[in-house]
Write an enzyme that holds these catalytic residues in place. Structure first.
Site, PDB file in Angstrom:
ATOM      1  CE  LYS A  25      -2.324  13.180  -0.880  1.00 24.18           C
ATOM      2  NZ  LYS A  25      -2.073  14.393  -1.702  1.00 24.18           N
ATOM      3  CB  SER A  54      -4.414   9.804  -2.645  1.00 25.95           C
ATOM      4  OG  SER A  54      -4.145   8.431  -2.509  1.00 25.95           O
ATOM      5  CE1 TYR A 109       0.263  11.028   0.113  1.00 24.95           C
ATOM      6  CE2 TYR A 109      -1.234   9.149   0.201  1.00 24.95           C
ATOM      7  CZ  TYR A 109      -0.598  10.149  -0.520  1.00 24.95           C
ATOM      8  OH  TYR A 109      -0.828  10.262  -1.870  1.00 24.95           O
TER       9      TYR A 109
END
Length: 258
Positions: free
Chosen positions: A145, A128, A141
């Site tokens: 990533k 991402s 998160y």
């Protein structure tokens, strides 16, 4: 080779690389064929994974599909077969190591050694833009990533050190995608992406051997800004883009604003 000659070689590589990049602006990159290639796709029972499987099926690849959802993965495999591709579905929970190893015995270990032996293949890491640029209230998160991007870079370097230049690597780095993973996301300066657009960019990147696939592509400019602008300026940029979403892990039923 002495140090002076190494620096001279480095300078020549830099000049050649810039000339090559300039030429590629005007000459389309040749796309490789994936017909008959063996393709393993995780999370293929829904979303980006499912759409990616369909794209490879349209190109007559041989598909190995993993997902935790039995119904979803069987639906994907059935559609891939309807499109004319050979597809094999496996129910795999990628959070459980024993399931990964069990499925790998049937699939991955059957072709990864051959990939190294034949110096041929392509490994795609789905990450991402959060693996390069951060957002508030998404610490876990973003950390995961950043790890995915780091895995891609380290793997790419290791394959280079081993002389396996026939094994290509790509890392997908999009902004928010309209898949329901994050509720009601919005970014003032960008549009939330539809899955179909992301998959089209992913396939284009794979077929042209792009290392980092930013979606949208101008995100690479943001990465340059992050590396050269003062911290105070970047804080103002993050505030300007006004990233918002309704809920994240640990912050249920709250509107989160960057």
């Amino acid at each position: 080779m002495n140090l002076f000659m190494e620096f001279l070689l480095l300078l020549l590589i830099i000049i050649y690389s810039y000339i090559e990049a300039f030429v590629k602006l005007f000459i389309p990159v040749k796309r490789k064929s994936v017909s008959g290639e063996l393709v393993l796709i995780t999370g293929a029972g829904h979303g980006i994974g499912r759409l990616t499987a369909y794209e490879f099926a349209n190109r007559q690849s041989r598909l190995v599909l993993w997902d935790i959802n039995k119904h979803g993965i069987e639906e994907t495999a059935a559609e891939c077969r309807r499109l004319g591709a050979a597809a094999h579905a496996f129910v795999v929970d990628c959070s459980k190591r024993e399931e990964i190893y069990s499925a790998a015995e049937k699939t991955t270990k059957a072709f990864l050694p051959a990939m190294m032996k034949n110096n041929h293949g392509h490994i795609v890491t789905v990450a991402s833009v959060a693996g390069h640029l951060v957002a508030s209230f998404m610490v876990t998160y973003c950390s995961s990533k950043f790890a995915a991007v780091g895995f891609h870079k380290a793997l790419t370097q290791e394959l280079s050190a081993l002389g396996k230049d026939g094994i290509k690597t790509s890392c997908l780095c999009p902004v928010f995608i309209n898949t329901g993973f994050v509720k009601n996301p919005s970014i003032r300066l960008m549009k939330v992406l539809e899955p179909e657009k992301v998959v089209n960019k992913l396939l284009e990147g794979i077929l042209t051997n792009q290392k980092i696939i930013f979606v949208p592509s101008f995100l690479k400019i943001c990465l340059i800004m992050e590396n050269i602008l003062p911290e105070r300026v970047m804080a103002a940029v993050y505030k300007l883009q006004n990233t918002q979403f309704d809920a994240v892990v640990g912050y249920k039923n709250r509107v989160i604003s960057d």
